[in-house]
Design a protein around this motif. Structure first.
Motif, PDB file in Angstrom:
ATOM      1  N   ARG A  23      -8.087 -10.698  -3.705  1.00  0.00           N
ATOM      2  CA  ARG A  23      -6.768 -10.303  -4.206  1.00  0.00           C
ATOM      3  C   ARG A  23      -6.318 -11.212  -5.349  1.00  0.00           C
ATOM      4  N   VAL A  24      -6.399 -12.517  -5.175  1.00  0.00           N
ATOM      5  CA  VAL A  24      -5.862 -13.421  -6.200  1.00  0.00           C
ATOM      6  C   VAL A  24      -6.794 -13.545  -7.398  1.00  0.00           C
ATOM      7  N   GLN A  25      -8.076 -13.192  -7.228  1.00  0.00           N
ATOM      8  CA  GLN A  25      -8.986 -13.229  -8.372  1.00  0.00           C
ATOM      9  C   GLN A  25      -8.562 -12.264  -9.469  1.00  0.00           C
ATOM     10  N   ARG A  26      -7.767 -11.275  -9.103  1.00  0.00           N
ATOM     11  CA  ARG A  26      -7.227 -10.361 -10.112  1.00  0.00           C
ATOM     12  C   ARG A  26      -6.513 -11.132 -11.213  1.00  0.00           C
ATOM     13  N   TRP A  27      -5.884 -12.266 -10.851  1.00  0.00           N
ATOM     14  CA  TRP A  27      -5.141 -13.067 -11.813  1.00  0.00           C
ATOM     15  C   TRP A  27      -5.868 -14.357 -12.191  1.00  0.00           C
ATOM     16  N   THR A  28      -6.551 -14.965 -11.230  1.00  0.00           N
ATOM     17  CA  THR A  28      -7.187 -16.248 -11.537  1.00  0.00           C
ATOM     18  C   THR A  28      -8.410 -16.090 -12.431  1.00  0.00           C
ATOM     19  N   ALA A  29      -9.183 -15.023 -12.236  1.00  0.00           N
ATOM     20  CA  ALA A  29     -10.396 -14.851 -13.038  1.00  0.00           C
ATOM     21  C   ALA A  29     -10.075 -14.670 -14.522  1.00  0.00           C
ATOM     22  N   PRO A  30      -9.117 -13.791 -14.912  1.00  0.00           N
ATOM     23  CA  PRO A  30      -8.787 -13.687 -16.338  1.00  0.00           C
ATOM     24  C   PRO A  30      -8.227 -14.992 -16.912  1.00  0.00           C
ATOM     25  N   HIS A  31      -7.466 -15.722 -16.099  1.00  0.00           N
ATOM     26  CA  HIS A  31      -6.926 -16.990 -16.597  1.00  0.00           C
ATOM     27  C   HIS A  31      -8.055 -17.976 -16.882  1.00  0.00           C
ATOM     28  N   ARG A  32      -9.007 -18.068 -15.973  1.00  0.00           N
ATOM     29  CA  ARG A  32     -10.132 -18.987 -16.197  1.00  0.00           C
ATOM     30  C   ARG A  32     -10.939 -18.569 -17.418  1.00  0.00           C
ATOM     31  N   ARG A  34      -9.777 -16.909 -20.070  1.00  0.00           N
ATOM     32  CA  ARG A  34      -9.008 -17.260 -21.272  1.00  0.00           C
ATOM     33  C   ARG A  34      -9.133 -18.753 -21.569  1.00  0.00           C
ATOM     34  N   ARG A  35      -9.041 -19.552 -20.535  1.00  0.00           N
ATOM     35  CA  ARG A  35      -9.142 -20.993 -20.730  1.00  0.00           C
ATOM     36  C   ARG A  35     -10.517 -21.378 -21.259  1.00  0.00           C
ATOM     37  N   ARG A  36     -11.562 -20.708 -20.771  1.00  0.00           N
ATOM     38  CA  ARG A  36     -12.918 -20.983 -21.249  1.00  0.00           C
ATOM     39  C   ARG A  36     -13.048 -20.672 -22.735  1.00  0.00           C
ATOM     40  N   ARG A  37     -12.356 -19.598 -23.186  1.00  0.00           N
ATOM     41  CA  ARG A  37     -12.427 -19.200 -24.585  1.00  0.00           C
ATOM     42  C   ARG A  37     -11.418 -19.947 -25.457  1.00  0.00           C
ATOM     43  N   GLY A  38     -10.592 -20.772 -24.847  1.00  0.00           N
ATOM     44  CA  GLY A  38      -9.581 -21.504 -25.604  1.00  0.00           C
ATOM     45  C   GLY A  38      -8.430 -20.629 -26.041  1.00  0.00           C
ATOM     46  N   GLU A  39      -8.155 -19.558 -25.294  1.00  0.00           N
ATOM     47  CA  GLU A  39      -7.070 -18.638 -25.621  1.00  0.00           C
ATOM     48  C   GLU A  39      -5.862 -18.890 -24.733  1.00  0.00           C
ATOM     49  N   SER A  40      -4.711 -18.504 -25.235  1.00  0.00           N
ATOM     50  CA  SER A  40      -3.490 -18.630 -24.443  1.00  0.00           C
ATOM     51  C   SER A  40      -2.845 -17.261 -24.290  1.00  0.00           C
ATOM     52  N   PRO A  42       1.072 -15.761 -23.694  1.00  0.00           N
ATOM     53  CA  PRO A  42       2.465 -16.204 -23.655  1.00  0.00           C
ATOM     54  C   PRO A  42       3.227 -15.788 -22.402  1.00  0.00           C
ATOM     55  N   VAL A  43       2.694 -14.837 -21.664  1.00  0.00           N
ATOM     56  CA  VAL A  43       3.379 -14.369 -20.458  1.00  0.00           C
ATOM     57  C   VAL A  43       2.740 -14.954 -19.203  1.00  0.00           C
ATOM     58  N   LEU A  44       1.445 -14.771 -19.041  1.00  0.00           N
ATOM     59  CA  LEU A  44       0.798 -15.070 -17.772  1.00  0.00           C
ATOM     60  C   LEU A  44       0.383 -16.525 -17.601  1.00  0.00           C
ATOM     61  N   ASP A  45       0.164 -17.257 -18.681  1.00  0.00           N
ATOM     62  CA  ASP A  45      -0.223 -18.666 -18.530  1.00  0.00           C
ATOM     63  C   ASP A  45       0.839 -19.466 -17.794  1.00  0.00           C
ATOM     64  N   PHE A  46       2.088 -19.055 -17.925  1.00  0.00           N
ATOM     65  CA  PHE A  46       3.210 -19.718 -17.263  1.00  0.00           C
ATOM     66  C   PHE A  46       2.953 -19.914 -15.776  1.00  0.00           C
ATOM     67  N   LEU A  47       2.276 -18.950 -15.168  1.00  0.00           N
ATOM     68  CA  LEU A  47       2.042 -18.979 -13.724  1.00  0.00           C
ATOM     69  C   LEU A  47       1.015 -20.022 -13.323  1.00  0.00           C
TER      70      LEU A  47
END
Length: 292
Positions: A23-32, A34-40, A42-47
């Motif tokens: 369930r939580v990988q829905r959000w954690t996987a894209p965040h990881r 983005r971080r790997r690619r050095g991208e930010s 503006p909405v979801l990184d806040f979490l």
């Protein structure tokens, strides 16, 4: 005498842990990624930046107090190696409530007092998300590298023509110096228990913060429920902000118009209604810990 706790079989707790992770990988996987690619974002990184829980810790499932985990064929549950857990002679793992309270008792009591006091107040829905506007008022720099939907002059004009009434300390502390004096309220950390109210979007998002601050005492399903609601609230928070996020797929809530303010207030009321049972479930966890 030590109470005998209900036990989850290895098959039961393994399935619940796997479902939580998926369930939580829905959000954690894209965040990881983005971080790997050095991208930010503006909405979801806040979490994952404003809120300090790491994706790895968010993926961990906890059973909560009052539940024991039976050993599997491979031995005790992995929780046996985690802080504030105890393992019995038979390999059964449970939350060590006494040890947790010895280290975190004041936090448990503060969270309980704050959430219960917030729940007891009526929801105020007249702030219209102006906290985000006040954070960029007359500012040369912004927290997000995103253009302002109305430009700088138009953004400042909205703030100056509105009634700013922010009750949340952790939003108010990011106001620009010029915006501080425009706020009708003066929320502080010391007055938080006395002033926080359930219509505030940040108070609703913070249910996730309090859930992980109480970890590992909060069941994983409740942490995930709080996180999922925080995602939706954060999206509204930024859709109603002065930022132009259309190219990110976020249609604006134009709070500078009567229609936009009505849309925002209706969404606030809906979120407050959905937050109420989550808030009560967290209070119940605190009461169970403190009553143990």
């Amino acid at each position: 005498m030590t109470a005998v706790l209900p036990r989850l079989s290895a098959a039961e707790w393994t399935a619940r842990a796997a479902a939580h992770d998926a369930r939580v990988q829905r959000w954690t996987a894209p965040h990881r990624e983005r971080r790997r690619r050095g991208e930010s974002h503006p909405v979801l990184d806040f979490l994952f930046t404003y809120y300090s829980e790491t994706p790895g810790r968010l993926r961990r499932w906890h059973p909560g107090p009052g539940v024991a985990l039976a050993p599997s064929a491979d031995g005790p549950a992995p929780h046996a190696a985690w802080r504030w857990y105890a393992t019995g002679d038979d390999g059964t793992v449970r939350l060590d409530v006494a040890a947790l309270l010895a280290d975190r008792g004041p936090t448990v009591r503060f969270v309980r007092d704050l959430l219960a006091a917030t729940a007891a107040r009526p929801a105020h829905t007249g702030c219209f998300g102006l906290h985000e506007w006040a954070m960029v008022y007359r500012a040369d720099e912004r927290r997000h590298a995103v253009p302002l939907r109305l430009g700088r002059a138009g953004t400042d004009a909205v703030v100056e023509s509105a009634t700013v009434r922010c009750s949340h300390h952790d939003a108010f502390r990011f106001f620009t110096p010029e915006a501080v004096g425009l706020n009708r309220l003066r929320p502080t950390r010391d007055t938080q228990v006395a002033t926080e109210q359930p219509g505030c979007l940040h108070a609703t998002m913070d249910l996730y913060k309090w859930a992980y601050k109480l970890s590992p005492a909060v069941p994983g399903e409740l942490v995930a429920d709080c996180f999922a609601l925080a995602v939706e609230v954060r999206e509204l928070d930024m859709r109603a902000s002065p930022y132009d996020l259309a190219d990110r797929g976020y249609a604006p809530v134009r709070i500078e118009t009567p229609e936009g303010r009505a849309e925002y207030a209706a969404a606030q009321r809906a979120f407050a209604g959905r937050a109420a049972p989550l808030r009560q479930r967290l209070v119940d966890v605190c009461d169970e810990l403190l009553g143990s």
